[in-house]
Design a protein around this motif. Structure first.
Motif, PDB file in Angstrom:
ATOM      1  N   TRP A   1      12.734  66.136  24.916  1.00 50.96           N
ATOM      2  CA  TRP A   1      13.533  65.720  23.487  1.00 50.96           C
ATOM      3  C   TRP A   1      13.194  64.178  23.448  1.00 50.96           C
ATOM      4  O   TRP A   1      13.027  63.431  24.275  1.00 50.96           O
ATOM      5  CB  TRP A   1      15.306  65.973  23.616  1.00 50.96           C
ATOM      6  CG  TRP A   1      15.647  67.423  23.794  1.00 50.96           C
ATOM      7  CD1 TRP A   1      15.726  67.932  24.895  1.00 50.96           C
ATOM      8  CD2 TRP A   1      16.188  67.927  22.525  1.00 50.96           C
ATOM      9  NE1 TRP A   1      16.215  69.264  24.269  1.00 50.96           N
ATOM     10  CE2 TRP A   1      16.274  69.315  23.055  1.00 50.96           C
ATOM     11  CE3 TRP A   1      16.044  67.592  21.309  1.00 50.96           C
ATOM     12  CZ2 TRP A   1      16.941  70.073  22.093  1.00 50.96           C
ATOM     13  CZ3 TRP A   1      16.915  68.563  20.022  1.00 50.96           C
ATOM     14  CH2 TRP A   1      17.033  69.832  20.723  1.00 50.96           C
ATOM     15  N   GLY A   2      13.029  64.167  21.907  1.00 49.39           N
ATOM     16  CA  GLY A   2      12.680  62.701  21.696  1.00 49.39           C
ATOM     17  C   GLY A   2      14.008  62.217  20.544  1.00 49.39           C
ATOM     18  O   GLY A   2      14.204  63.089  19.527  1.00 49.39           O
ATOM     19  N   SER A   3      14.353  61.060  20.692  1.00 43.07           N
ATOM     20  CA  SER A   3      15.398  60.482  19.648  1.00 43.07           C
ATOM     21  C   SER A   3      15.211  59.050  19.216  1.00 43.07           C
ATOM     22  O   SER A   3      14.613  58.099  19.947  1.00 43.07           O
ATOM     23  CB  SER A   3      16.651  60.637  19.953  1.00 43.07           C
ATOM     24  OG  SER A   3      17.668  60.248  19.268  1.00 43.07           O
ATOM     25  N   TYR A   4      15.237  58.604  18.183  1.00 46.02           N
ATOM     26  CA  TYR A   4      14.953  57.534  17.471  1.00 46.02           C
ATOM     27  C   TYR A   4      16.299  57.167  16.829  1.00 46.02           C
ATOM     28  O   TYR A   4      16.603  57.644  15.825  1.00 46.02           O
ATOM     29  CB  TYR A   4      13.699  57.498  16.633  1.00 46.02           C
ATOM     30  CG  TYR A   4      13.760  55.798  15.905  1.00 46.02           C
ATOM     31  CD1 TYR A   4      13.811  54.615  16.593  1.00 46.02           C
ATOM     32  CD2 TYR A   4      13.472  55.777  14.604  1.00 46.02           C
ATOM     33  CE1 TYR A   4      13.915  53.567  15.822  1.00 46.02           C
ATOM     34  CE2 TYR A   4      13.463  54.629  13.845  1.00 46.02           C
ATOM     35  CZ  TYR A   4      13.579  53.468  14.616  1.00 46.02           C
ATOM     36  OH  TYR A   4      13.616  52.219  14.209  1.00 46.02           O
TER      37      TYR A   4
ATOM     38  N   ASP B   1       5.771  56.243  25.142  1.00 44.79           N
ATOM     39  CA  ASP B   1       4.978  57.221  25.912  1.00 44.79           C
ATOM     40  C   ASP B   1       5.133  57.275  27.422  1.00 44.79           C
ATOM     41  O   ASP B   1       5.837  56.521  28.020  1.00 44.79           O
ATOM     42  CB  ASP B   1       3.560  57.009  25.575  1.00 44.79           C
ATOM     43  CG  ASP B   1       2.974  55.762  25.700  1.00 44.79           C
ATOM     44  OD1 ASP B   1       3.307  55.127  26.657  1.00 44.79           O
ATOM     45  OD2 ASP B   1       2.421  55.095  24.703  1.00 44.79           O
TER      46      ASP B   1
ATOM     47  N   MET C   1      13.634  59.397  25.560  1.00 40.01           N
ATOM     48  CA  MET C   1      13.238  60.867  25.744  1.00 40.01           C
ATOM     49  C   MET C   1      13.911  61.517  26.675  1.00 40.01           C
ATOM     50  O   MET C   1      14.589  60.626  27.670  1.00 40.01           O
ATOM     51  CB  MET C   1      11.840  60.927  26.282  1.00 40.01           C
ATOM     52  CG  MET C   1      10.622  60.777  25.398  1.00 40.01           C
ATOM     53  SD  MET C   1       8.850  60.937  26.240  1.00 40.01           S
ATOM     54  CE  MET C   1       7.826  60.138  25.139  1.00 40.01           C
TER      55      MET C   1
ATOM     56  N   GLY D   1      17.213  64.462  16.468  1.00 35.34           N
ATOM     57  CA  GLY D   1      15.917  64.155  17.389  1.00 35.34           C
ATOM     58  C   GLY D   1      14.998  65.671  17.222  1.00 35.34           C
ATOM     59  O   GLY D   1      14.890  66.317  16.423  1.00 35.34           O
TER      60      GLY D   1
ATOM     61  N   LEU E   1       6.677  64.226  17.706  1.00 30.95           N
ATOM     62  CA  LEU E   1       6.445  64.471  19.503  1.00 30.95           C
ATOM     63  C   LEU E   1       5.164  65.015  19.989  1.00 30.95           C
ATOM     64  O   LEU E   1       5.022  66.304  19.470  1.00 30.95           O
ATOM     65  CB  LEU E   1       7.822  65.007  19.901  1.00 30.95           C
ATOM     66  CG  LEU E   1       7.974  65.231  21.483  1.00 30.95           C
ATOM     67  CD1 LEU E   1       7.801  63.928  22.405  1.00 30.95           C
ATOM     68  CD2 LEU E   1       9.002  66.133  21.861  1.00 30.95           C
TER      69      LEU E   1
ATOM     70  N   MET F   1      14.569  53.861  21.273  1.00 32.78           N
ATOM     71  CA  MET F   1      13.995  55.271  21.177  1.00 32.78           C
ATOM     72  C   MET F   1      14.111  55.930  22.780  1.00 32.78           C
ATOM     73  O   MET F   1      14.142  55.029  23.702  1.00 32.78           O
ATOM     74  CB  MET F   1      12.457  54.993  21.163  1.00 32.78           C
ATOM     75  CG  MET F   1      12.235  54.307  19.707  1.00 32.78           C
ATOM     76  SD  MET F   1      10.234  54.574  19.148  1.00 32.78           S
ATOM     77  CE  MET F   1      10.318  56.203  18.875  1.00 32.78           C
TER      78      MET F   1
ATOM     79  N   GLN G   1       6.157  55.134  32.002  1.00 36.93           N
ATOM     80  CA  GLN G   1       6.705  54.900  30.554  1.00 36.93           C
ATOM     81  C   GLN G   1       6.300  53.681  29.987  1.00 36.93           C
ATOM     82  O   GLN G   1       6.190  52.760  30.892  1.00 36.93           O
ATOM     83  CB  GLN G   1       8.193  55.195  30.777  1.00 36.93           C
ATOM     84  CG  GLN G   1       9.018  53.961  31.409  1.00 36.93           C
ATOM     85  CD  GLN G   1       8.928  53.939  32.856  1.00 36.93           C
ATOM     86  OE1 GLN G   1       8.313  54.958  33.478  1.00 36.93           O
ATOM     87  NE2 GLN G   1       9.432  52.831  33.595  1.00 36.93           N
TER      88      GLN G   1
ATOM     89  N   THR H   1       3.943  61.576  24.032  1.00 33.58           N
ATOM     90  CA  THR H   1       4.058  60.439  23.056  1.00 33.58           C
ATOM     91  C   THR H   1       5.058  60.748  22.035  1.00 33.58           C
ATOM     92  O   THR H   1       4.938  61.977  21.453  1.00 33.58           O
ATOM     93  CB  THR H   1       2.746  60.133  22.401  1.00 33.58           C
ATOM     94  OG1 THR H   1       1.775  59.998  23.396  1.00 33.58           O
ATOM     95  CG2 THR H   1       3.014  58.942  21.446  1.00 33.58           C
ATOM     96  N   PHE H   2       6.059  60.080  21.959  1.00 37.16           N
ATOM     97  CA  PHE H   2       6.956  60.073  20.835  1.00 37.16           C
ATOM     98  C   PHE H   2       7.064  58.870  19.835  1.00 37.16           C
ATOM     99  O   PHE H   2       7.054  57.623  20.225  1.00 37.16           O
ATOM    100  CB  PHE H   2       8.465  60.203  21.311  1.00 37.16           C
ATOM    101  CG  PHE H   2       9.588  60.423  20.364  1.00 37.16           C
ATOM    102  CD1 PHE H   2       9.548  61.202  19.377  1.00 37.16           C
ATOM    103  CD2 PHE H   2      10.581  59.405  20.349  1.00 37.16           C
ATOM    104  CE1 PHE H   2      10.493  61.501  18.514  1.00 37.16           C
ATOM    105  CE2 PHE H   2      11.468  59.339  19.515  1.00 37.16           C
ATOM    106  CZ  PHE H   2      11.718  60.291  18.483  1.00 37.16           C
TER     107      PHE H   2
END
Length: 274
Positions: free
Chosen positions: A223-226, A210, A146, A267, A114, A144, A158, A127-128
């Motif tokens: 926060w970013g999660s995949y 992004d 955010m 995340g 991130l 994915m 986005q 950007t994640f």
């Protein structure tokens, strides 16, 4: 001065997502190093000239980068549940890069990254991305997302990209997800993008989202999660979620019956300002 020849992004696939990026941008060594402060080699290789110029105009050296490495082991032969363990960068780099993930018992490695680049006036380019060490055995709709706290998503900023390299190819291919794509879900607390993983025989895979954001308080979080689909799901199922702190990776809150279909990896978070 030495220049870096960025390979042509040779194809783009994906229904209405079809886009063609034909370019061969010559980067100086300094320009390439600046971009690598935030972006991977694969990501840079599929950027348009316009995108490269936009990013080079940013203060990339002031980017706040958070990277986490994970090893995941499936808990049963169906690969529908995983235990993810955070590992060091050295462990990630030393992992076997050759073996494909088994369809009966899977061990794999992912890197999630991130980055937030200040743009001035409390605005940030975020950007994640998630990079697979090995090709995943199951190819379905991954998600994915955010999540923002005291941070606003700037309208229609986005987007997403799935970057991959077919075995034997020298260049990367990609799928783009535009701001208005049906794959994109913009919600009150953030956004998510469903990406149908390519079924080609590949040796590289990276998923990217992004956006541009505005910090409207003295303090904020992103926060970013995949979440990888460990068993097949439909497109509609992949979009059955809300962006919430109660979700997987503190971002993606699937309907209860779908939660176990995704791998549940943790995340990553960054604080603003930094």
């Amino acid at each position: 001065m030495k220049k870096w020849q960025i390979p042509l992004a040779i194809s783009a696939v994906g229904f209405s997502l079809f886009t063609t990026k034909v370019k061969a941008y010559d980067l100086t060594t300094d320009e390439y190093i600046r971009l690598r402060n935030v972006f991977s080699e694969a990501h840079i290789s599929i950027m348009t000239d316009e995108q490269i110029k936009k990013y080079l105009a940013m203060d990339l050296e002031k980017a706040n980068n958070t990277t986490t490495y994970y090893k995941g082991v499936s808990l049963n032969p169906n690969n529908d549940s995983y235990t993810w363990t955070e590992i060091t960068e050295d462990e990630y780099n030393l992992a076997d890069e050759v073996a494909e993930a088994s369809t009966s018992h899977e061990t794999n490695y992912k890197k999630i990254h991130l980055s937030a680049v200040p743009l001035g006036n409390n605005r940030y380019s975020v950007t994640f991305n998630a990079t697979w060490k090995r090709s995943p055995a199951v190819r379905s709709y991954d998600v994915m997302g955010m999540r923002f706290w005291n941070v606003a998503l700037l309208e229609d900023s986005q987007s997403g990209t799935q970057v991959y390299r077919k075995k034997g190819a020298s260049n990367y291919s990609y799928v783009d997800y535009a701001p208005t794509s049906s794959h994109v879900s913009v919600q009150d607390q953030g956004f998510g993008i469903s990406m149908n993983l390519v079924n080609d025989s590949i040796d590289a895979l990276e998923l990217i989202i992004d956006a541009e954001t505005l910090l409207y308080s003295d303090y904020g979080q992103i926060w970013g999660s995949y979440q990888h689909a460990a068993s097949n799901v439909s497109f509609a199922q992949s979009q059955d979620y809300t962006i919430s702190a109660a979700g997987l990776g503190n971002v993606i809150n699937f309907a209860p019956e779908l939660t176990l279909k995704y791998d549940g990896m943790q995340g990553v978070m960054t604080e603003l300002p930094y």
